[in-house]
Each structure stands twice: as C-alpha cells, then as structure tokens.
Write a protein that holds these residues in place. Structure first.
Motif, PDB file in Angstrom:
ATOM      1  N   VAL A 141      54.056  49.016  51.548  1.00 17.73           N
ATOM      2  CA  VAL A 141      54.866  47.987  50.888  1.00 17.73           C
ATOM      3  C   VAL A 141      54.049  46.764  50.474  1.00 17.73           C
ATOM      4  CG1 VAL A 141      56.680  46.275  51.333  1.00 17.73           C
ATOM      5  CG2 VAL A 141      57.101  48.675  51.794  1.00 17.73           C
ATOM      6  N   PRO A 142      53.166  46.197  51.318  1.00 20.56           N
ATOM      7  CA  PRO A 142      52.403  45.016  50.866  1.00 20.56           C
ATOM      8  C   PRO A 142      51.583  45.265  49.617  1.00 20.56           C
ATOM      9  CG  PRO A 142      52.221  45.264  53.235  1.00 20.56           C
ATOM     10  CD  PRO A 142      52.888  46.503  52.728  1.00 20.56           C
ATOM     11  N   TYR A 143      51.075  46.482  49.434  1.00 19.05           N
ATOM     12  CA  TYR A 143      50.232  46.755  48.277  1.00 19.05           C
ATOM     13  C   TYR A 143      51.019  46.713  46.978  1.00 19.05           C
ATOM     14  CZ  TYR A 143      47.049  49.111  45.087  1.00 19.05           C
ATOM     15  OH  TYR A 143      46.262  49.417  44.012  1.00 19.05           O
ATOM     16  N   VAL A 144      52.265  47.144  46.995  1.00 19.92           N
ATOM     17  CA  VAL A 144      53.059  47.177  45.762  1.00 19.92           C
ATOM     18  C   VAL A 144      53.630  45.810  45.419  1.00 19.92           C
ATOM     19  CG1 VAL A 144      53.624  49.594  46.095  1.00 19.92           C
ATOM     20  CG2 VAL A 144      55.167  47.855  46.958  1.00 19.92           C
ATOM     21  N   TRP A 189      38.524  32.586  56.138  1.00 21.28           N
ATOM     22  CA  TRP A 189      38.986  33.647  57.036  1.00 21.28           C
ATOM     23  C   TRP A 189      40.472  33.911  56.822  1.00 21.28           C
ATOM     24  CZ3 TRP A 189      35.893  36.704  59.848  1.00 21.28           C
ATOM     25  CH2 TRP A 189      34.588  36.257  60.093  1.00 21.28           C
ATOM     26  N   THR A 190      41.230  32.850  56.558  1.00 21.75           N
ATOM     27  CA  THR A 190      42.656  33.034  56.282  1.00 21.75           C
ATOM     28  C   THR A 190      42.861  33.849  55.010  1.00 21.75           C
ATOM     29  OG1 THR A 190      43.120  30.885  57.338  1.00 21.75           O
ATOM     30  CG2 THR A 190      44.837  31.831  55.944  1.00 21.75           C
ATOM     31  N   ILE A 191      42.077  33.545  53.974  1.00 21.93           N
ATOM     32  CA  ILE A 191      42.168  34.303  52.731  1.00 21.93           C
ATOM     33  C   ILE A 191      41.811  35.763  52.976  1.00 21.93           C
ATOM     34  CG2 ILE A 191      41.061  34.630  50.491  1.00 21.93           C
ATOM     35  CD1 ILE A 191      43.144  32.474  50.480  1.00 21.93           C
ATOM     36  N   PHE A 192      40.789  36.004  53.781  1.00 19.84           N
ATOM     37  CA  PHE A 192      40.405  37.391  54.071  1.00 19.84           C
ATOM     38  C   PHE A 192      41.518  38.117  54.820  1.00 19.84           C
ATOM     39  CE2 PHE A 192      38.554  40.426  57.116  1.00 19.84           C
ATOM     40  CZ  PHE A 192      38.097  41.365  56.209  1.00 19.84           C
ATOM     41  N   PHE A 193      42.184  37.434  55.739  1.00 18.09           N
ATOM     42  CA  PHE A 193      43.306  38.054  56.450  1.00 18.09           C
ATOM     43  C   PHE A 193      44.413  38.424  55.477  1.00 18.09           C
ATOM     44  CE2 PHE A 193      47.563  37.443  58.236  1.00 18.09           C
ATOM     45  CZ  PHE A 193      47.569  38.420  59.213  1.00 18.09           C
ATOM     46  N   LYS A 198      47.213  42.636  52.365  1.00 21.57           N
ATOM     47  CA  LYS A 198      47.705  43.073  51.058  1.00 21.57           C
ATOM     48  C   LYS A 198      47.172  44.443  50.671  1.00 21.57           C
ATOM     49  CE  LYS A 198      49.538  42.399  46.900  1.00 21.57           C
ATOM     50  NZ  LYS A 198      49.281  43.758  46.376  1.00 21.57           N
ATOM     51  N   TYR A 199      45.893  44.718  50.929  1.00 21.61           N
ATOM     52  CA  TYR A 199      45.250  45.894  50.345  1.00 21.61           C
ATOM     53  C   TYR A 199      44.941  47.006  51.336  1.00 21.61           C
ATOM     54  CZ  TYR A 199      44.692  42.938  46.259  1.00 21.61           C
ATOM     55  OH  TYR A 199      44.931  42.128  45.182  1.00 21.61           O
ATOM     56  N   ILE A 200      45.137  46.787  52.616  1.00 26.95           N
ATOM     57  CA  ILE A 200      44.761  47.838  53.564  1.00 26.95           C
ATOM     58  C   ILE A 200      45.700  49.039  53.460  1.00 26.95           C
ATOM     59  CG2 ILE A 200      46.134  47.075  55.545  1.00 26.95           C
ATOM     60  CD1 ILE A 200      43.621  47.664  57.257  1.00 26.95           C
ATOM     61  N   LEU A 251      35.821  50.932  45.133  1.00 25.15           N
ATOM     62  CA  LEU A 251      36.949  50.132  44.663  1.00 25.15           C
ATOM     63  C   LEU A 251      37.032  48.800  45.398  1.00 25.15           C
ATOM     64  CD1 LEU A 251      39.656  52.953  44.411  1.00 25.15           C
ATOM     65  CD2 LEU A 251      38.304  51.962  42.547  1.00 25.15           C
ATOM     66  N   SER A 252      36.762  48.819  46.685  1.00 28.18           N
ATOM     67  CA  SER A 252      36.805  47.587  47.473  1.00 28.18           C
ATOM     68  C   SER A 252      35.708  46.618  47.055  1.00 28.18           C
ATOM     69  CB  SER A 252      36.681  47.920  48.967  1.00 28.18           C
ATOM     70  OG  SER A 252      36.733  46.745  49.757  1.00 28.18           O
ATOM     71  N   ILE A 253      34.525  47.124  46.755  1.00 30.46           N
ATOM     72  CA  ILE A 253      33.413  46.265  46.328  1.00 30.46           C
ATOM     73  C   ILE A 253      33.748  45.581  45.015  1.00 30.46           C
ATOM     74  CG2 ILE A 253      31.048  46.342  45.458  1.00 30.46           C
ATOM     75  CD1 ILE A 253      30.490  48.494  47.577  1.00 30.46           C
ATOM     76  N   ILE A 254      34.224  46.337  44.030  1.00 32.51           N
ATOM     77  CA  ILE A 254      34.552  45.753  42.735  1.00 32.51           C
ATOM     78  C   ILE A 254      35.694  44.752  42.872  1.00 32.51           C
ATOM     79  CG2 ILE A 254      35.339  46.257  40.399  1.00 32.51           C
ATOM     80  CD1 ILE A 254      32.465  47.091  41.047  1.00 32.51           C
ATOM     81  N   GLY A 255      36.714  45.095  43.665  1.00 32.76           N
ATOM     82  CA  GLY A 255      37.822  44.165  43.863  1.00 32.76           C
ATOM     83  C   GLY A 255      37.397  42.884  44.564  1.00 32.76           C
ATOM     84  N   SER A 256      36.479  42.987  45.515  1.00 34.45           N
ATOM     85  CA  SER A 256      36.005  41.790  46.229  1.00 34.45           C
ATOM     86  C   SER A 256      35.211  40.869  45.318  1.00 34.45           C
ATOM     87  CB  SER A 256      35.147  42.215  47.424  1.00 34.45           C
ATOM     88  OG  SER A 256      35.899  42.984  48.341  1.00 34.45           O
ATOM     89  N   LEU A 257      34.445  41.432  44.403  1.00 35.61           N
ATOM     90  CA  LEU A 257      33.667  40.607  43.486  1.00 35.61           C
ATOM     91  C   LEU A 257      34.548  39.910  42.456  1.00 35.61           C
ATOM     92  CD1 LEU A 257      30.576  42.913  42.823  1.00 35.61           C
ATOM     93  CD2 LEU A 257      30.651  40.837  44.214  1.00 35.61           C
ATOM     94  N   GLN A 258      35.709  40.488  42.138  1.00 34.66           N
ATOM     95  CA  GLN A 258      36.554  39.948  41.090  1.00 34.66           C
ATOM     96  C   GLN A 258      37.831  39.308  41.616  1.00 34.66           C
ATOM     97  OE1 GLN A 258      37.179  43.257  38.430  1.00 34.66           O
ATOM     98  NE2 GLN A 258      35.059  43.295  37.732  1.00 34.66           N
ATOM     99  N   VAL A 259      37.928  39.076  42.926  1.00 25.79           N
ATOM    100  CA  VAL A 259      39.157  38.523  43.497  1.00 25.79           C
ATOM    101  C   VAL A 259      39.451  37.153  42.871  1.00 25.79           C
ATOM    102  CG1 VAL A 259      37.922  37.492  45.466  1.00 25.79           C
ATOM    103  CG2 VAL A 259      40.354  37.978  45.636  1.00 25.79           C
ATOM    104  N   PHE A 260      40.700  36.978  42.475  1.00 26.30           N
ATOM    105  CA  PHE A 260      41.079  35.733  41.799  1.00 26.30           C
ATOM    106  C   PHE A 260      42.481  35.265  42.180  1.00 26.30           C
ATOM    107  CE2 PHE A 260      43.535  33.995  38.202  1.00 26.30           C
ATOM    108  CZ  PHE A 260      42.930  32.754  38.104  1.00 26.30           C
TER     109      PHE A 260
END
Length: 332
Positions: A141-144, A189-193, A198-200, A251-260
């Motif tokens: 659910v969090p991902y959608v 760290w809060t943003i990473f949590f 969201k994406y796990i 996918l995780s690497i590309i998403g981490s570099l482009q997180v906005f």
C-alpha cells in the motif's frame, strides 16, 4: 560385347522468379516497414520530444547566463555566453557538493538497509501462513500512494506538536521527542526512514516474484540431506535470487540519485539547504526559484551525467552476467 548407353532425359533449369512474385515480396516488406513505423513512430516521437530534446536544450542553456524569463534572442547575445563557468561554479559550491553527498548517502543506505530487510520479509512471506495475501497487500500500500500524499502525511505526523511526539510523550518517552524534519542532525535520517517506508514494499514484492522462480525440488532435496532452513536460504534460495536482487539494486541506485518529490514536499527549504538538499531539489531551487535557468541547467546536466556513469558502470560490472543470458544475446 559392347554395352549400349541410352541418353537420359535432358535436365533443364526451372523457370526463374516471376516479376509478379518479386513485386509481392517488395510489397510485403514495405507493408511490414509501414506497420513498424505506425507502432513505433508515436512512442519514438514522444521519446525524442520529451526526453532527448530537453536534455539537448539543457546542455545548450548550461553554457549561458540566462535571465529568469529568457527568450531565444538571449542565446544569440555573446555577453550571456559563459562557457563552462556554470559547471565550475556548481562543482565549487559547498551546497551542491553536500547535495551530491546526500544522494550517495541515501543510495548506500538503501542498499545496506532496505535490501536485507526486503529479502528477509520476502522469505518469510513466501512460506505458507494464514493471512499472507493480506500482509502482502498491506506492505504494498505505501508504494502505490503518491509521493506528495505520503510526504504531506509525514510532514504532519512529524511536526513538533504532531502525532509522533504526542505518542512518545504519552508513553513516557518525552526525552525522545525531536523536531524530526528541522533538526539538521537527524533530518536526513528522517527522510531516509520515510523513503524506506515508501519504497520497501516494491522491493518485497519484486523479491517475492523472484522467489516463484526458485524450484522447490532443490530446497526439498537439501532438507532431506539435513540442511537447516537458514542453510537452504543461504546456499540455494538467495544465490538463485541474485538476478532479481541485482535488478532491484539498479532501480534503487537510479531512484536514490534522482530523489526529489519526497524531500521537496516534506522538508522546509531552509532545512533542505542545511542538511537534506539533493541534486534534484538544488537544481529546482536554483533554476526556477532563484531565477538562474542557466545554472540550473548545468546542475541538471551534471545529475544526468552522474546517473549515466553510475548506470553504465553498474551494467558493466554487475548486470553483465544477466545480460549475457538474455534472449536477445548474440542477435545481429
């Protein structure tokens, strides 16, 4: 006695291809090319117009010192051409260097934290248990949810007088209350949590799909030989899951570099500048809100080049074994 040799029937070459058959073949090939053009043309047009063209324009703009509302005539002004000055400025700006570091912090932590958690949960959910379908749904659910909705929700929850601090105080843990999104020491760290929450779910479902390709016969044979559950997962399941893990990591690497969007919606601009700025948020802040489209374009090009280099390097050193076995391998 002399044998009589009678001549056999004369062998003549068959008739060659008629002009009509050649025209039909050319007509069929032309029809096939037309079908390919009709199917590929719209997608190719959109790709060129919304991906390639913006990248090329960003590269052109990055060589100019443009006003906020610039026009095409500004590109013809030689006084606005600054060459590589925008790139030099970006690479010598502490805020942008910190933004690059924040992106790579999220990248590394995603691989080290999200991956093992997702694999462990996927292994547990792959076993027969009551309510497994409902658990999979809740995890996904969090991902959608849209990033804006998730970001605003956590922004309300993590306010100084929000639900998280109120719950901690109600449990007698008032000493743990924090200004989660405004304290530079813990904001990243809060943003990473939040990103992990969201994406796990996507990672877990991806690994669950990969586990469906692991033959049960191998696990059963190992258990008959006396292997424990952990030994089966370590020596059989996880190695066979490696291609899926590598795809998720890419996918995780590309998403981490482009997180906005999650950072932009959740954290205030002043805190972003101090602790949680990413390359994408810095690009938008400078290019749009600070009125420096040329400088923002240079940031966009740098972000594109970093993502491209990382993607090509990962493909070369991590995905090559999977690409070698692709169905299109060796096709000319």
């Amino acid at each position: 006695m002399t044998a009589l040799i009678t001549p056999g029937p004369a062998v003549t070459a068959g008739p060659g291809p008629s002009p009509a058959s050649g025209r039909r073949r050319r007509s069929g090939q032309g029809r096939k090319r037309l079908e390919i053009l009709l199917f590929v043309g719209p997608a190719l047009f959109l790709f060129l117009g919304f991906v390639i063209l913006p990248v090329l324009l960003a590269g052109v703009y990055s060589f100019y010192n443009l006003p906020p509302a610039f026009q095409w005539d500004d590109l013809a002004d030689p006084e606005r051409f600054v060459g590589l000055d925008n790139y030099v400025r970006a690479l010598n700006t502490p805020e942008f260097i910190r933004a690059i570091g924040n992106n790579f912090f999220i990248l590394v932590m995603s691989l080290l934290v999200q991956g093992p958690i997702a694999i462990g949960v996927a292994l547990l959910l792959n076993r027969a248990m009551r309510g497994r379908g409902a658990l999979r749904l809740l995890i996904f659910v969090p991902y959608v949810l849209a990033e804006v909705i998730a970001g605003l929700s956590f922004k309300l929850l993590l306010q100084p007088n929000g639900a998280v601090n109120a719950t901690l105080e109600a449990l007698g843990l008032g000493a743990l209350t924090r200004n989660w999104l405004a304290d530079p020491a813990i904001a990243l760290w809060t943003i990473f949590f939040i990103l992990t929450w969201k994406y796990i779910g996507f990672a877990i479902l991806l690994f669950l799909a990969g586990l469906q390709g692991v033959p049960d016969e191998l696990s059963e044979a190992a258990q008959i030989d006396g292997a424990t559950w952990w030994q089966v997962q370590r020596y059989i399941t996880i190695p066979l899951l490696a291609p899926t893990i590598r795809i998720w990591a890419f996918l995780s690497i590309i998403g981490s570099l482009q997180v906005f969007d999650m950072v932009w919606v959740t954290v205030a601009p002043t805190v972003r500048g101090m602790a949680t700025e990413t390359m994408a948020t810095y690009m938008v802040q400078q290019g749009q809100f600070a009125g420096q489209p040329g400088y923002g374009s240079a940031i966009a090009v740098i972000l594109f080049l970093i993502s491209l280099v990382v993607a090509l390097g990962y493909q070369r050193f991590a995905l090559h074994r999977d690409l070698k076995g692709a169905i299109t391998s060796g096709v000319r």
